[in-house]
Design a protein around this motif. Structure first.
Motif, PDB file in Angstrom:
ATOM      1  N   ASP A 310     -28.963   5.876  52.148  1.00 26.75           N
ATOM      2  CA  ASP A 310     -29.968   5.360  51.209  1.00 26.75           C
ATOM      3  C   ASP A 310     -29.986   3.836  51.169  1.00 26.75           C
ATOM      4  N   GLN A 311     -28.823   3.219  51.412  1.00 25.51           N
ATOM      5  CA  GLN A 311     -28.730   1.755  51.416  1.00 25.51           C
ATOM      6  C   GLN A 311     -29.120   1.154  52.756  1.00 25.51           C
ATOM      7  N   GLY A 312     -29.360   1.999  53.760  1.00 23.79           N
ATOM      8  CA  GLY A 312     -29.712   1.502  55.075  1.00 23.79           C
ATOM      9  C   GLY A 312     -28.531   1.102  55.927  1.00 23.79           C
ATOM     10  N   VAL A 313     -27.303   1.378  55.447  1.00 26.84           N
ATOM     11  CA  VAL A 313     -26.111   1.031  56.213  1.00 26.84           C
ATOM     12  C   VAL A 313     -25.940   1.985  57.395  1.00 26.84           C
ATOM     13  N   LEU A 314     -26.249   3.261  57.177  1.00 25.88           N
ATOM     14  CA  LEU A 314     -26.141   4.269  58.225  1.00 25.88           C
ATOM     15  C   LEU A 314     -27.516   4.835  58.548  1.00 25.88           C
ATOM     16  N   ALA A 391     -19.799   0.433  69.466  1.00 31.50           N
ATOM     17  CA  ALA A 391     -20.300   0.770  68.131  1.00 31.50           C
ATOM     18  C   ALA A 391     -21.523  -0.066  67.832  1.00 31.50           C
ATOM     19  N   LEU A 392     -22.446   0.505  67.076  1.00 30.40           N
ATOM     20  CA  LEU A 392     -23.636  -0.191  66.613  1.00 30.40           C
ATOM     21  C   LEU A 392     -23.542  -0.364  65.104  1.00 30.40           C
ATOM     22  N   THR A 393     -23.790  -1.566  64.610  1.00 30.27           N
ATOM     23  CA  THR A 393     -23.667  -1.808  63.171  1.00 30.27           C
ATOM     24  C   THR A 393     -24.627  -2.902  62.725  1.00 30.27           C
ATOM     25  N   THR A 394     -25.037  -2.822  61.474  1.00 28.05           N
ATOM     26  CA  THR A 394     -25.880  -3.873  60.882  1.00 28.05           C
ATOM     27  C   THR A 394     -25.141  -4.658  59.806  1.00 28.05           C
ATOM     28  N   ARG A 395     -23.999  -4.162  59.339  1.00 30.21           N
ATOM     29  CA  ARG A 395     -23.342  -4.789  58.182  1.00 30.21           C
ATOM     30  C   ARG A 395     -21.879  -5.175  58.414  1.00 30.21           C
ATOM     31  N   THR A 396     -21.230  -4.589  59.387  1.00 36.48           N
ATOM     32  CA  THR A 396     -19.761  -4.725  59.469  1.00 36.48           C
ATOM     33  C   THR A 396     -19.309  -5.407  60.751  1.00 36.48           C
ATOM     34  N   SER A 397     -20.015  -6.424  61.165  1.00 34.48           N
ATOM     35  CA  SER A 397     -19.695  -7.117  62.411  1.00 34.48           C
ATOM     36  C   SER A 397     -18.269  -7.654  62.417  1.00 34.48           C
ATOM     37  N   VAL A 412     -25.756  -3.296  77.889  1.00 36.80           N
ATOM     38  CA  VAL A 412     -24.480  -2.714  78.320  1.00 36.80           C
ATOM     39  C   VAL A 412     -24.361  -1.256  77.910  1.00 36.80           C
ATOM     40  N   LEU A 413     -25.230  -0.773  77.061  1.00 37.38           N
ATOM     41  CA  LEU A 413     -25.132   0.600  76.574  1.00 37.38           C
ATOM     42  C   LEU A 413     -25.450   1.597  77.676  1.00 37.38           C
ATOM     43  N   PRO A 414     -24.898   2.804  77.586  1.00 35.13           N
ATOM     44  CA  PRO A 414     -25.276   3.857  78.533  1.00 35.13           C
ATOM     45  C   PRO A 414     -26.780   4.090  78.485  1.00 35.13           C
ATOM     46  N   ILE A 415     -27.352   4.511  79.586  1.00 35.23           N
ATOM     47  CA  ILE A 415     -28.810   4.661  79.674  1.00 35.23           C
ATOM     48  C   ILE A 415     -29.345   5.558  78.566  1.00 35.23           C
ATOM     49  N   GLU A 416     -28.640   6.692  78.313  1.00 37.74           N
ATOM     50  CA  GLU A 416     -29.124   7.631  77.290  1.00 37.74           C
ATOM     51  C   GLU A 416     -29.170   6.968  75.915  1.00 37.74           C
ATOM     52  N   LYS A 417     -28.188   6.148  75.603  1.00 34.77           N
ATOM     53  CA  LYS A 417     -28.132   5.484  74.302  1.00 34.77           C
ATOM     54  C   LYS A 417     -29.149   4.359  74.227  1.00 34.77           C
ATOM     55  N   LYS A 418     -29.326   3.663  75.349  1.00 34.11           N
ATOM     56  CA  LYS A 418     -30.271   2.548  75.376  1.00 34.11           C
ATOM     57  C   LYS A 418     -31.691   3.041  75.107  1.00 34.11           C
ATOM     58  N   GLN A 419     -31.990   4.219  75.598  1.00 36.52           N
ATOM     59  CA  GLN A 419     -33.334   4.773  75.402  1.00 36.52           C
ATOM     60  C   GLN A 419     -33.591   5.139  73.942  1.00 36.52           C
ATOM     61  N   LEU A 420     -32.523   5.390  73.200  1.00 37.48           N
ATOM     62  CA  LEU A 420     -32.659   5.763  71.780  1.00 37.48           C
ATOM     63  C   LEU A 420     -32.471   4.578  70.843  1.00 37.48           C
ATOM     64  N   TYR A 421     -32.227   3.404  71.382  1.00 36.64           N
ATOM     65  CA  TYR A 421     -31.951   2.228  70.532  1.00 36.64           C
ATOM     66  C   TYR A 421     -33.163   1.896  69.670  1.00 36.64           C
ATOM     67  N   GLN A 424     -36.310  -1.825  65.709  1.00 33.65           N
ATOM     68  CA  GLN A 424     -36.664  -2.258  64.352  1.00 33.65           C
ATOM     69  C   GLN A 424     -35.401  -2.410  63.491  1.00 33.65           C
ATOM     70  N   ARG A 425     -34.453  -1.554  63.687  1.00 37.94           N
ATOM     71  CA  ARG A 425     -33.206  -1.620  62.926  1.00 37.94           C
ATOM     72  C   ARG A 425     -32.362  -2.809  63.383  1.00 37.94           C
ATOM     73  N   ARG A 426     -32.432  -3.145  64.682  1.00 39.04           N
ATOM     74  CA  ARG A 426     -31.766  -4.310  65.248  1.00 39.04           C
ATOM     75  C   ARG A 426     -30.239  -4.290  65.019  1.00 39.04           C
ATOM     76  N   SER A 427     -29.655  -3.162  65.240  1.00 40.97           N
ATOM     77  CA  SER A 427     -28.198  -3.056  65.110  1.00 40.97           C
ATOM     78  C   SER A 427     -27.519  -3.916  66.168  1.00 40.97           C
ATOM     79  N   LYS A 428     -26.407  -4.528  65.794  1.00 41.83           N
ATOM     80  CA  LYS A 428     -25.624  -5.314  66.740  1.00 41.83           C
ATOM     81  C   LYS A 428     -24.699  -4.379  67.518  1.00 41.83           C
ATOM     82  N   VAL A 429     -24.476  -4.732  68.755  1.00 41.45           N
ATOM     83  CA  VAL A 429     -23.655  -3.913  69.636  1.00 41.45           C
ATOM     84  C   VAL A 429     -22.285  -4.574  69.804  1.00 41.45           C
ATOM     85  N   PHE A 430     -21.244  -3.760  69.627  1.00 42.97           N
ATOM     86  CA  PHE A 430     -19.886  -4.256  69.824  1.00 42.97           C
ATOM     87  C   PHE A 430     -19.170  -3.299  70.780  1.00 42.97           C
ATOM     88  N   ILE A 431     -18.359  -3.876  71.667  1.00 45.84           N
ATOM     89  CA  ILE A 431     -17.729  -3.074  72.706  1.00 45.84           C
ATOM     90  C   ILE A 431     -16.267  -3.470  72.841  1.00 45.84           C
TER      91      ILE A 431
END
Length: 436
Positions: A310-314, A391-397, A412-421, A424-431
């Motif tokens: 509900d808060q948009g965190v997840l 991991a993808l996150t918008t709040r816990t970098s 850098v994401l796997p092709i299957e994940k990249k296609q679902l990115y 609009q949410r613009r989550s940051k990617v951490f590896i």
């Protein structure tokens, strides 16, 4: 009013869990002497109305002392245990009988417009405890002071099954018909172990187990409790007396033992029906387990996830998706309650795995349990042959950076994940690399 509603809702899981369970409650004679049993009666009535099977063990030390003083008899103790001669035994019998009758009278109340309205507590008392003499200790003959030899669990369970509350005094009887004065802690601990009770609660004068900094230890394992006693030889007498009994109880099969103050009105309910309680709870082993999730966990998982959705965190998942992918999830459970969740989604072709839906209940975030969930997922990923974790996150970098992740691009994401990115949410990617 809203606080009451919130508390009552939070108490619901405990109410379900306690129905049909056996609790042994031990209280000293000072609770009755000081008039505090009147309010405790209300809480006992509530527990019985919720279907808890209750065994109450009462002491009578102050009442015994008073009767001995009336007769001019000086009390005699050896290592904190009364030396009971014939005259002292007469005082014990009179005092214990008086306390028992007083307790039964309070439990018999049913006044309208009171917490006891419509109460129907049937109390059963009798010769449930077989005793034997303590004998001679350190050259001192303790005479009619005894110890528990056997608890008649068949008779007690028969009465509990019939909806009665069982009341035990600190008096035991030998097969030869002798009467012995027993200690409160011995009767309560022996009864709890014999009955395989779910809880043993000592209502005593102290706050609980408190360290040298004055901080209450709300939870201890048996090992931790033993170490506390070894490290704090000057801890108050109540803790010295009751904590070893709590340790013994959980070691011999009682699920939980509690040390709870009787000086706070409602302390029994606060200890049983709130997260943190008000005293100290002793368990045989750690209360927390990290395990794979099952379909039965979905309700508890949603309760943690939905507020963050509900808060948009997840990202919203929904019950159906959780049920389909429950094999991907692990849960951190604290005393039967789910307090943490994490998921792993492996991408075999890329040798990468996604850490997703890492959630810790707000009340349990102070000890970095998230790091425990992270390590758990890293172990899973290595076991699956994965080389990297993302991991993808918008709040816990910062949290991820502090734990060895580096920021990366979507590429850098796997092709299957990249296609679902979701751009609009613009989550940051951490590896993070999993190679040792």
């Amino acid at each position: 009013m809203q606080d009451f509603v919130q508390w009552f809702r939070q108490a619901a899981p405990y109410i379900h869990a306690f129905r049909g369970r056996t609790f042994v409650i031990a209280l000293g004679g000072e609770v009755v002497r000081d008039g505090k049993f009147a309010t405790l009666t209300h809480d006992i009535n509530l527990l019985t109305s919720l279907g808890v099977r209750l065994v109450v063990v009462h002491g009578a030390r102050p009442q015994i002392e008073a009767r001995m003083a009336e007769r001019g008899l000086p009390p005699q103790y050896h290592n904190g245990v009364r030396v009971t001669d014939q005259q002292a035994l007469e005082c014990v019998i009179q005092a214990a009988g008086h306390v028992r009758v007083e307790i039964e009278s309070w439990l018999s109340m049913g006044l309208a417009n009171s917490p006891m309205a419509n109460a129907d507590i049937r109390v059963s008392a009798g010769n449930f405890v077989t005793a034997q003499p303590m004998g001679v200790r350190d050259g001192i003959d303790l005479q009619y002071t005894g110890e528990v030899r056997k608890v008649d669990t068949t008779a007690i369970n028969y009465r509990l099954d019939d909806g009665e509350m069982v009341l035990l005094s600190t008096i035991g009887y030998s097969p030869t018909g002798e009467i012995f004065n027993l200690t409160l802690e011995d009767v309560a601990t022996s009864a709890a172990i014999a009955l395989k009770a779910d809880k043993l609660l000592f209502m005593f004068g102290s706050q609980g187990v408190v360290d040298e900094a004055g901080e209450l230890q709300t939870e201890l394992t048996a090992v931790e409790a033993e170490q506390f006693l070894a490290d704090h030889p000057n801890v108050n007498e109540d803790v010295q007396l009751y904590l070893p009994c709590a340790i013994r109880a959980v070691r011999y099969g009682v699920k939980r033992a509690h040390l709870v103050t009787h000086h706070v009105d409602g302390s029994l309910l606060m200890e049983l029906f709130t997260h943190d309680g008000i005293g100290t709870m002793i368990s045989r082993a750690s209360l927390e387990t990290l395990r794979h999730a099952t379909i039965d966990d979905i309700g508890g998982m949603l309760a943690l996830i939905e507020p963050l959705e509900d808060q948009g965190v997840l990202v919203k998942r929904g019950r159906e998706l959780l049920e389909r992918e429950v094999h991907r999830y692990s849960v951190l459970e604290h005393d039967g309650k789910i307090i943490g969740i994490v998921a792993i989604h492996p991408f075999a072709e890329s040798r990468m795995a996604e850490l997703a839906c890492l959630v810790i209940h707000p009340d349990y975030r102070d000890e970095d349990r998230g790091a425990d969930l992270l390590r758990h997922v890293e172990q899973q990923a290595r076991g699956l042959g994965m080389e990297k974790l993302f991991a993808l996150t918008t709040r816990t970098s910062h949290w991820f950076v502090e734990r060895g992740f580096t920021q990366a691009t979507v590429d850098v994401l796997p092709i299957e994940k990249k296609q679902l990115y979701n751009y609009q949410r613009r989550s940051k990617v951490f590896i993070k690399s999993l190679t040792r």
